[in-house]
Design a protein around this motif. Structure first.
Motif, PDB file in Angstrom:
ATOM      1  N   SER A   1       0.816  -1.220   0.000  1.00  0.00           N
ATOM      2  CA  SER A   1       0.000   0.000   0.000  1.00  0.00           C
ATOM      3  C   SER A   1       0.849   1.270   0.000  1.00  0.00           C
ATOM      4  N   ALA A   2       2.154   1.109  -0.094  1.00  0.00           N
ATOM      5  CA  ALA A   2       3.049   2.270  -0.107  1.00  0.00           C
ATOM      6  C   ALA A   2       2.982   2.968  -1.465  1.00  0.00           C
ATOM      7  N   ALA A   3       3.565   4.137  -1.520  1.00  0.00           N
ATOM      8  CA  ALA A   3       3.608   4.898  -2.763  1.00  0.00           C
ATOM      9  C   ALA A   3       5.063   5.097  -3.179  1.00  0.00           C
ATOM     10  N   GLY A   4       5.269   5.328  -4.437  1.00  0.00           N
ATOM     11  CA  GLY A   4       6.587   5.687  -4.950  1.00  0.00           C
ATOM     12  C   GLY A   4       7.640   4.621  -4.743  1.00  0.00           C
ATOM     13  N   ARG A   5       8.761   5.032  -4.187  1.00  0.00           N
ATOM     14  CA  ARG A   5       9.904   4.133  -4.015  1.00  0.00           C
ATOM     15  C   ARG A   5       9.607   2.997  -3.053  1.00  0.00           C
ATOM     16  N   GLY A   6       8.783   3.262  -2.056  1.00  0.00           N
ATOM     17  CA  GLY A   6       8.417   2.207  -1.105  1.00  0.00           C
ATOM     18  C   GLY A   6       7.699   1.067  -1.801  1.00  0.00           C
TER      19      GLY A   6
ATOM     20  N   GLY B   1       7.911   0.450  -4.988  1.00  0.00           N
ATOM     21  CA  GLY B   1       8.894  -0.137  -5.894  1.00  0.00           C
ATOM     22  C   GLY B   1       9.781  -1.147  -5.191  1.00  0.00           C
ATOM     23  N   LEU B   2      10.217  -0.811  -3.989  1.00  0.00           N
ATOM     24  CA  LEU B   2      11.029  -1.729  -3.202  1.00  0.00           C
ATOM     25  C   LEU B   2      10.242  -2.995  -2.894  1.00  0.00           C
ATOM     26  N   TYR B   3       8.987  -2.829  -2.498  1.00  0.00           N
ATOM     27  CA  TYR B   3       8.129  -3.974  -2.210  1.00  0.00           C
ATOM     28  C   TYR B   3       7.960  -4.850  -3.456  1.00  0.00           C
ATOM     29  N   GLN B   4       7.705  -4.237  -4.596  1.00  0.00           N
ATOM     30  CA  GLN B   4       7.502  -4.999  -5.822  1.00  0.00           C
ATOM     31  C   GLN B   4       8.777  -5.724  -6.251  1.00  0.00           C
ATOM     32  N   LEU B   5       9.924  -5.085  -6.074  1.00  0.00           N
ATOM     33  CA  LEU B   5      11.181  -5.753  -6.385  1.00  0.00           C
ATOM     34  C   LEU B   5      11.406  -6.930  -5.446  1.00  0.00           C
ATOM     35  N   PHE B   6      11.119  -6.725  -4.169  1.00  0.00           N
ATOM     36  CA  PHE B   6      11.334  -7.765  -3.163  1.00  0.00           C
ATOM     37  C   PHE B   6      10.409  -8.958  -3.380  1.00  0.00           C
ATOM     38  N   THR B   7       9.175  -8.708  -3.752  1.00  0.00           N
ATOM     39  CA  THR B   7       8.198  -9.791  -3.867  1.00  0.00           C
ATOM     40  C   THR B   7       7.980 -10.255  -5.299  1.00  0.00           C
ATOM     41  N   GLY B   8       8.442  -9.515  -6.283  1.00  0.00           N
ATOM     42  CA  GLY B   8       8.113  -9.799  -7.671  1.00  0.00           C
ATOM     43  C   GLY B   8       8.861 -10.941  -8.315  1.00  0.00           C
ATOM     44  N   SER B   9      10.076 -11.204  -7.870  1.00  0.00           N
ATOM     45  CA  SER B   9      10.863 -12.265  -8.503  1.00  0.00           C
ATOM     46  C   SER B   9      11.856 -12.831  -7.495  1.00  0.00           C
ATOM     47  N   LEU B  10      12.349 -13.998  -7.821  1.00  0.00           N
ATOM     48  CA  LEU B  10      13.350 -14.634  -6.966  1.00  0.00           C
ATOM     49  C   LEU B  10      14.629 -13.797  -6.927  1.00  0.00           C
ATOM     50  N   PHE B  11      15.017 -13.231  -8.074  1.00  0.00           N
ATOM     51  CA  PHE B  11      16.206 -12.388  -8.123  1.00  0.00           C
ATOM     52  C   PHE B  11      16.026 -11.123  -7.286  1.00  0.00           C
ATOM     53  N   GLY B  12      14.849 -10.516  -7.344  1.00  0.00           N
ATOM     54  CA  GLY B  12      14.563  -9.333  -6.530  1.00  0.00           C
ATOM     55  C   GLY B  12      14.585  -9.645  -5.045  1.00  0.00           C
ATOM     56  N   THR B  13      14.042 -10.807  -4.692  1.00  0.00           N
ATOM     57  CA  THR B  13      14.082 -11.227  -3.281  1.00  0.00           C
ATOM     58  C   THR B  13      15.524 -11.363  -2.819  1.00  0.00           C
ATOM     59  N   PHE B  14      16.347 -11.964  -3.664  1.00  0.00           N
ATOM     60  CA  PHE B  14      17.767 -12.109  -3.350  1.00  0.00           C
ATOM     61  C   PHE B  14      18.441 -10.753  -3.171  1.00  0.00           C
ATOM     62  N   LEU B  15      18.234  -9.830  -4.126  1.00  0.00           N
ATOM     63  CA  LEU B  15      18.904  -8.524  -4.062  1.00  0.00           C
ATOM     64  C   LEU B  15      18.459  -7.702  -2.855  1.00  0.00           C
ATOM     65  N   VAL B  16      17.171  -7.490  -2.744  1.00  0.00           N
ATOM     66  CA  VAL B  16      16.658  -6.675  -1.639  1.00  0.00           C
ATOM     67  C   VAL B  16      16.911  -7.375  -0.312  1.00  0.00           C
TER      68      VAL B  16
END
Length: 174
Positions: A122-127, A129-144
């Protein structure tokens, strides 16, 4: 390094050693992300806790593994590498002010992985984006996850070891 005393050189060397822990944090994060993915795909996790609507189960499994494995391992490695860390001398008021900021900021940083998963959708902007990167893919989960685990371990060291040393320094013999 001209202009530096022995205490400053020791602090620099110790923090350099701690910064090199980021590579093992990356390796652990990759293993934990893969482990969370396997647990999710096989269904070998407590469904009653994680199968609510809108919950990204794989990311929650990663965060649970991160708190159980990566953060304690990194914390104890940081503690070992920063043993005997010479806290710079500061006036009492400055030490207590820094200690108060440390308590607030480090507590939040230690909980940041949970905060990202709880309010990130429910965050806006970069928050968001961080959530989507973290939850969107296995690689994003690894990075974040690598950054969050390293930051949480550092915050744990600062909160449990560094801040008490700052607030209650051992008397030195002159």
């Amino acid at each position: 390094m001209s202009g530096m005393n022995d205490g400053q050189q020791q602090r620099n060397a110790q923090w350099g050693s701690v910064s090199r822990l980021f590579w093992p944090a990356m390796a652990m994060s990759a293993l934990l992300a893969a482990g969370a993915h396997v647990l999710h795909r096989t269904g070998a996790y407590p469904h009653a806790l994680l199968d609510s609507a809108g919950t990204d189960v794989r990311s929650w499994l990663y965060v649970a593994l991160m708190y159980l494995v990566a953060i304690p391992v990194l914390f104890f490695q940081m503690r070992r590498r920063l043993a005997g860390y010479p806290v710079p001398w500061s006036p009492v008021l400055k030490r207590w002010l820094l200690g108060a900021f440390s308590l607030v900021l480090c507590g939040g940083l230690m909980l940041l992985p949970v905060i990202v998963l709880t309010v990130g959708s429910s965050a806006a902007g970069r928050g968001k984006g961080l959530y989507q990167l973290f939850t969107g893919s296995l690689f994003g989960t690894f990075l974040v996850g690598t950054v969050l685990a390293y930051g949480a371990a550092m915050a744990a060291w600062l909160l449990l070891v560094g801040t008490p040393r700052l607030l209650f320094p051992k008397p030195t013999a002159h």
